[in-house]
Design a protein around this motif. Sequence first.
Motif, PDB file in Angstrom:
ATOM      1  N   PRO A 189     103.193 -25.545  11.552  1.00 47.63           N
ATOM      2  CA  PRO A 189     102.244 -24.797  12.388  1.00 47.63           C
ATOM      3  C   PRO A 189     102.382 -23.286  12.300  1.00 47.63           C
ATOM      4  N   VAL A 190     103.559 -22.800  11.925  1.00 49.06           N
ATOM      5  CA  VAL A 190     103.762 -21.352  11.826  1.00 49.06           C
ATOM      6  C   VAL A 190     103.642 -20.872  10.394  1.00 49.06           C
ATOM      7  N   ALA A 191     104.396 -21.495   9.488  1.00 40.12           N
ATOM      8  CA  ALA A 191     104.409 -21.041   8.099  1.00 40.12           C
ATOM      9  C   ALA A 191     103.129 -21.400   7.361  1.00 40.12           C
ATOM     10  N   GLY A 192     102.533 -22.545   7.694  1.00 40.95           N
ATOM     11  CA  GLY A 192     101.347 -23.008   6.973  1.00 40.95           C
ATOM     12  C   GLY A 192     100.201 -22.006   6.936  1.00 40.95           C
ATOM     13  N   PRO A 193      99.759 -21.481   8.095  1.00 44.31           N
ATOM     14  CA  PRO A 193      98.661 -20.494   8.076  1.00 44.31           C
ATOM     15  C   PRO A 193      99.011 -19.247   7.281  1.00 44.31           C
ATOM     16  N   ASN A 194     100.273 -18.812   7.358  1.00 40.25           N
ATOM     17  CA  ASN A 194     100.706 -17.642   6.592  1.00 40.25           C
ATOM     18  C   ASN A 194     100.540 -17.899   5.098  1.00 40.25           C
ATOM     19  N   MET A 195     100.977 -19.062   4.629  1.00 43.51           N
ATOM     20  CA  MET A 195     100.860 -19.388   3.207  1.00 43.51           C
ATOM     21  C   MET A 195      99.405 -19.402   2.773  1.00 43.51           C
ATOM     22  N   ALA A 196      98.545 -20.003   3.594  1.00 46.44           N
ATOM     23  CA  ALA A 196      97.129 -20.074   3.245  1.00 46.44           C
ATOM     24  C   ALA A 196      96.519 -18.684   3.119  1.00 46.44           C
ATOM     25  N   ARG A 197      96.877 -17.781   4.033  1.00 47.23           N
ATOM     26  CA  ARG A 197      96.322 -16.421   3.976  1.00 47.23           C
ATOM     27  C   ARG A 197      96.821 -15.672   2.747  1.00 47.23           C
ATOM     28  N   MET A 198      98.097 -15.864   2.404  1.00 50.12           N
ATOM     29  CA  MET A 198      98.646 -15.174   1.239  1.00 50.12           C
ATOM     30  C   MET A 198      98.009 -15.680  -0.064  1.00 50.12           C
ATOM     31  N   ILE A 199      97.742 -16.959  -0.134  1.00 47.50           N
ATOM     32  CA  ILE A 199      97.064 -17.505  -1.319  1.00 47.50           C
ATOM     33  C   ILE A 199      95.657 -16.917  -1.427  1.00 47.50           C
ATOM     34  N   GLU A 200      94.978 -16.823  -0.292  1.00 44.96           N
ATOM     35  CA  GLU A 200      93.637 -16.233  -0.285  1.00 44.96           C
ATOM     36  C   GLU A 200      93.697 -14.759  -0.698  1.00 44.96           C
ATOM     37  N   ALA A 201      94.807 -14.074  -0.379  1.00 45.43           N
ATOM     38  CA  ALA A 201      94.955 -12.650  -0.715  1.00 45.43           C
ATOM     39  C   ALA A 201      95.338 -12.426  -2.178  1.00 45.43           C
ATOM     40  N   GLY A 202      95.670 -13.494  -2.892  1.00 44.73           N
ATOM     41  CA  GLY A 202      95.974 -13.327  -4.316  1.00 44.73           C
ATOM     42  C   GLY A 202      97.316 -13.868  -4.768  1.00 44.73           C
ATOM     43  N   GLU A 203      98.092 -14.441  -3.861  1.00 43.59           N
ATOM     44  CA  GLU A 203      99.367 -15.033  -4.275  1.00 43.59           C
ATOM     45  C   GLU A 203      99.106 -16.258  -5.158  1.00 43.59           C
ATOM     46  N   GLN A 204      99.890 -16.390  -6.222  1.00 39.79           N
ATOM     47  CA  GLN A 204      99.840 -17.582  -7.058  1.00 39.79           C
ATOM     48  C   GLN A 204     100.799 -18.597  -6.450  1.00 39.79           C
TER      49      GLN A 204
END
Length: 332
Positions: A189-204
């Motif tokens: 619930p905490v880390a998941g949204p962060n990962m999704a946003r970073m992928i959307e920002a360009g993280e591979q």
Amino acid sequence: MTGGVVHDVLDPDSERGRVYHCLVGRPRARVPELADGAGLDEDTVLAVLRDLADEGVAVAFDTAGTTDDRDHAWEALPPGRVVEAVLHSDAVRQATARRAGAELERLYRFARRDAGTYGALEVVEDVAQVLAASRRLQLAARHQVRVIDVPPYSGSSAYYLDQEVLQRQRMAAGVVYRSIYHGCAFDDPVAGPNMARMIEAGEQARTLDEPPLKLALGDDDLAIVTLAADGRPGVVSLLIRPSSLLRSLAAVFETLWRLAVPASVAAVDLQIDDRDRRILTLMASGATDDAIARRLGLGRRTVVRRVSALSAQLGATTRFQAGVQAARRGWL
């Protein structure tokens, strides 16, 4: 212009900066005019002008037929050239510091080679120090940051938000982030949204069912391995500097990266029919498109089209990857 230009030339609150700023706005000014504009006495202004002339930031013109600097007209060199000189000086200092640091690092390891310690390795148990080291790793990276992230995810929401800000800044500066997440990461619930946003920002990002360790790599300069503490709660982190151990960890990351599934498709529940399953089985065995076509009685174009589509669905760049990832999905 010499390499001795210092930052206070561009600082309007320093004496040198005040004189230089006056020069910029007053072409061919003389000492009394500059003293009045800078709010300094003439002796101070004259001393500053002579320093600036030595550094190539100002030029004196003899318009009165005298050798007395007080009677000369003074001109500033273009600020653009001064800024470039300051930046160049910074780059030289940074390169010198890196070389000095590397030499000291070698000396440190040499001095401890018989002391029963491994100079490239530092054990850190304090959580605050670990987080500070992770931040330094990212700030120092010039090319890429590689991460293997596994649970438990103990960071607070505020920590992940701060990490997002830092990562966005580094990616904007051209640093590539490649992350391998545990397969269940997106359910947190905490880390998941962060990962999704970073992928959307360009993280591979890719996912793997059971990554073997928690790892961060900053270029080939620093690695941080985080492990569960033995016999007590908490974790222990190992800071690893350039060494054969660091190179081995980088190789581990690259191997796992090839086996992992792109996060953009990892959570999609795709289904395949018997024909595609047979194609994937033959792909995993190393069969060529022509061999698959003959074996299954299909046209070569059909096989090429399906192989391409299946590889894209699996995020695979090789037939071996496609086979491994299809097996992980239970397709084989």
